[in-house]
Design an enzyme around this catalytic site. Structure first.
Site, short mmCIF file in Angstrom:
data_model
loop_
_atom_site.label_atom_id
_atom_site.label_comp_id
_atom_site.label_asym_id
_atom_site.label_seq_id
_atom_site.Cartn_x
_atom_site.Cartn_y
_atom_site.Cartn_z
N ARG A 29 3.86 0.65 5.18
CA ARG A 29 2.68 0.37 4.32
C ARG A 29 1.76 -0.65 4.98
O ARG A 29 0.63 -0.84 4.54
CB ARG A 29 3.11 -0.19 2.96
CG ARG A 29 4.01 0.67 2.08
CD ARG A 29 3.52 2.06 1.90
NE ARG A 29 4.10 2.97 2.87
CZ ARG A 29 3.61 4.14 3.19
NH1 ARG A 29 2.50 4.57 2.65
NH2 ARG A 29 4.21 4.92 4.08
N LYS A 33 -2.07 13.68 6.96
CA LYS A 33 -1.62 14.98 6.46
C LYS A 33 -2.63 15.59 5.50
O LYS A 33 -2.81 16.82 5.47
CB LYS A 33 -0.26 14.86 5.79
CG LYS A 33 -0.24 14.12 4.47
CD LYS A 33 1.11 14.18 3.82
CE LYS A 33 1.12 13.42 2.51
NZ LYS A 33 0.15 13.91 1.52
N THR A 34 -3.31 14.75 4.71
CA THR A 34 -4.31 15.28 3.77
C THR A 34 -5.44 15.95 4.53
O THR A 34 -5.93 17.02 4.15
CB THR A 34 -4.86 14.16 2.88
OG1 THR A 34 -3.78 13.57 2.13
CG2 THR A 34 -5.91 14.69 1.92
N ASP A 56 2.02 20.24 -0.76
CA ASP A 56 1.92 18.86 -0.30
C ASP A 56 3.16 18.07 -0.73
O ASP A 56 3.78 18.39 -1.76
CB ASP A 56 0.67 18.22 -0.90
CG ASP A 56 0.33 16.87 -0.29
OD1 ASP A 56 0.80 16.59 0.83
OD2 ASP A 56 -0.41 16.10 -0.93
#
Length: 671
Positions: free
Chosen positions: A624, A50-51, A241
């Protein structure tokens, strides 16, 4: 009525060739990054980039003639904003200067610095840090006519949290108390007066606290004819964000700025909304398409982090939630060596031993310790593991910063035992008595001198603590608590003898420490669970001296390890709550204590909304892991207050997983 003249976007002469978004991004990322103006919701799954998508969205706007000053990028950390803007600068070094980027509070501060008078403040206002806020709240007690040393009232740090929740969630003081601090409901009127006095003080001193940076900014933006209209015109494109983590106040801040142009793109993952306890509202992201009619919805589902086996389990883990945007994480990586492991253990001690031994095996297999994490629902779940890792010499660090036995509330109650075992322990005695209202350093010194005289040369009490302190003077504010403390001393060390450590700890918490913790700690519930766990652990010791020696040895290793860590960069296993692990990743992840009542937490499992958040938390935990995932649960727990052993059921989240998504491991003793 003024006439509006619309300027077209300028076309840059001799512009460099446009970035090839189709080649630089996958199809889903490119679709979001090059979206047409207007409201847009980007559902970005875990590990989906997404970044990168947001970064290229900013670059796309700049390449299409949007001025940097017309772009607002809102994030939850300044680090995130700086990283994104630095990446944009690398892509388009000549055109990115001037973008408004930062956290909600940093942008709020920027607005308030320009228009302080609009909300009643003067230029040059100061911002209170947490310590400054607590000092000011102590003064506010006097303004409202209350005694800050009165044991009934929450301490300044707790008051600050109450006021913060009220502001950020748009709730009254009474609603906050009913939701989270029900033991203070009887003081609703008094706490309301304290809040009003606090607001008056801040205004008079020209100071604001952290929450004011946003709350006062929202107040500044609300009027249609105020300064807010300037910024509604200026910010033609707003990007947000981690939108799933916004609270009510942050959502209003965004909506007010987006009113005019409605070109707002929010990016987030409803399946990772796990912060309701601090005011975040998952409904903000779920309702976005309704609040912004005609909003485009983009899904980014290609996961670059985890093996297909882990993603298959992750997709199944979140499937039980009914309030969500449906999506399926698709792996970009080839299959891994093994499925996730599900391991049933006898009790917490065996769980700790298994995890420790498996970590040592992984290290022998070439996995570095800093590529391994152990995640848990609550901090106290890792107490036995911390002890086991310490015994085996496995270095570790905890994301909260403090190890279990270093925490203030643990050291407080252990001091009671230290004094009971060793009446000459002046440090332990003074730590205990200073917990009482109205007793500071000077009063503690006088009480200690009185006790020393009564103790005599044999270091042993012949009678009761009431007799030993006969004639000792304490203030009226301390009298009731002091009397209760003496009863507790007599209960945990009758006639100079010590009782079993678990019984002593339970007596201390019930008779003395529980009331203190309620007023002292904002996270009282969590700390109370820590204390119950400590008492449960102490049941394996009958001799308090042996128990205290074990704690001292562990603490000594912790302090030595902490000194060593400060001087080198040795690899360490990470121990973390799931909340603090969000946004991070490791090659190998253990998720421990997957039992009903632990994960999901008993407090949240009773409501549909709470249970869905617990399921999202489990989803965050398993996503994770990059290469290997291990899920563990013990069958038994020793219960201090109830006695005996409590048999525990596996978490319902395990029951919800199809059996073909994991591999069971059988654990047997090799001795």
């Amino acid at each position: 009525m003024a006439r509006t003249f619309t300027l077209n976007r300028p076309v840059r002469a001799n512009a460099a060739p446009a970035l090839d978004y189709a080649a630089l991004l996958n199809a889903q990322q490119a679709a979001a990054a090059t979206a047409a103006p207007g409201p847009a919701l980007v559902i970005a799954g875990a590990g989906s980039g997404k970044t990168r998508t947001l970064t290229y969205r900013v670059a796309y706007l700049l390449e299409n003639g949007v001025a940097p000053q017309q772009i607002l990028l809102l994030t939850f950390t300044n680090k995130a904003a700086k990283e994104m803007l630095a990446r944009v600068a690398d892509l388009l070094p000549e055109t990115s200067q001037g973008i408004w980027g930062g956290t909600f509070h940093s942008i709020g501060n920027r607005l308030l610095r320009r228009h302080p008078e609009a909300v009643g403040f003067k230029p040059g206002f100061s911002i209170l840090d947490r310590e400054d806020q607590e000092d000011l709240l102590k003064l506010v007690f006097g303004d409202a006519g209350f005694d800050p040393k009165d044991k009934r009232y929450p301490k300044p740090e707790v008051l600050g949290d109450i006021f913060s929740l009220a502001v950020n969630m748009g709730l009254s003081i009474e609603e906050v108390l009913l939701r989270k601090y029900d033991y203070f409901v009887a003081l609703t009127e008094e706490i309301g007066k304290l809040q009003a006095a606090y607001e008056r003080r801040k205004l008079a001193l020209n100071v604001v606290d952290f929450d004011d940076l946003l709350e006062k900014s929202v107040r500044l933006l609300r009027p249609a004819d105020g300064p807010g209209e300037h910024y509604r015109r200026q910010f033609q494109f707003i990007l947000v964000d981690e939108y799933q983590d916004t609270n009510r106040l942050q959502a209003e801040f965004i909506d007010l700025l987006a009113q005019r142009h409605r070109s707002i793109m929010v990016v987030g993952d409803d399946a990772q909304s796990i912060y309701s306890w601090r005011g975040a509202e998952v409904q903000n992201i779920l309702d976005f398409p309704q609040r912004y009619a005609g909003a485009a919805v983009y899904r980014i589902e290609t996961n670059y982090r985890s093996t297909p086996q882990i993603l298959e389990l992750a997709n199944a883990a979140i499937a039980g939630n009914t309030r969500q945007f449906q999506k399926t994480l698709v792996p970009a990586r080839p299959p891994g060596a093994a499925k996730p492991a599900l391991v049933e253990l006898m009790d917490g001690a065996q769980q700790a031993l298994f995890v420790t031994q498996r970590i040592l095996e992984l290290r022998d297999e070439g996995v570095e310790l800093d590529e391994i994490a152990v995640l848990y629902r609550a901090h106290f779940h890792a107490m036995e593991l911390q002890l086991e890792l310490t015994r085996h010499g496995v270095p570790f660090h905890i994301t909260s910063g403090l190890r279990f036995f270093e925490q203030a509330h643990i050291k407080d109650v252990v001091s009671f035992l230290k004094f009971a075992v060793n009446p000459r322990d002046e440090v332990a005695f003074k730590r205990v008595v200073r917990l009482l209202p109205g007793i500071g350093g000077s009063a503690a010194d006088k009480l200690w001198r009185h006790f020393e005289a009564a103790l005599g040369p044999r270091d042993r009490l012949e009678g009761s603590f009431h007799e030993a302190f006969a004639g000792a003077k304490v203030g009226a504010k301390s009298a009731k608590a002091w009397t209760q403390l003496l009863y507790t001393f007599d209960e945990i060390a009758p006639q100079g003898q010590s009782v079993a450590p678990h019984a002593a700890l339970e007596s201390v918490v019930e008779a003395v420490y529980d009331d203190y913790a309620k007023s002292k700690f904002p996270n009282y519930d969590q700390r109370r669970e820590d204390l119950v766990t400590l008492a449960n652990y102490a049941r394996q010791y009958q001799d308090p001296t042996e128990f205290l020696a074990e704690l001292a040895l562990v603490s000594a290793v912790e302090q030595t390890d902490a000194t060593k860590r400060a001087s080198d960069d040795d690899e360490r296993v990470t121990l973390s709550s799931v909340h603090q692990a969000k946004g991070l990743e490791w090659k190998v992840v253990f998720v421990i204590s997957l039992n009903e009542g632990s994960f999901p937490s008993q407090r949240n499992a009773d409501s549909p909304a709470g249970l869905e958040e617990e399921r999202r938390l489990f989803y965050v935990a398993v996503t994770r892991a990059c290469d290997e995932l291990v899920l563990t649960y013990p069958n038994m727990r020793t219960m201090g207050s109830y006695g005996g052993d409590l048999f525990m059921r596996p978490s319902r989240f395990i029951d919800e997983l199809p059996e073909d998504t994991y591999e069971r491991w059988d654990v047997e003793r090799g001795w």
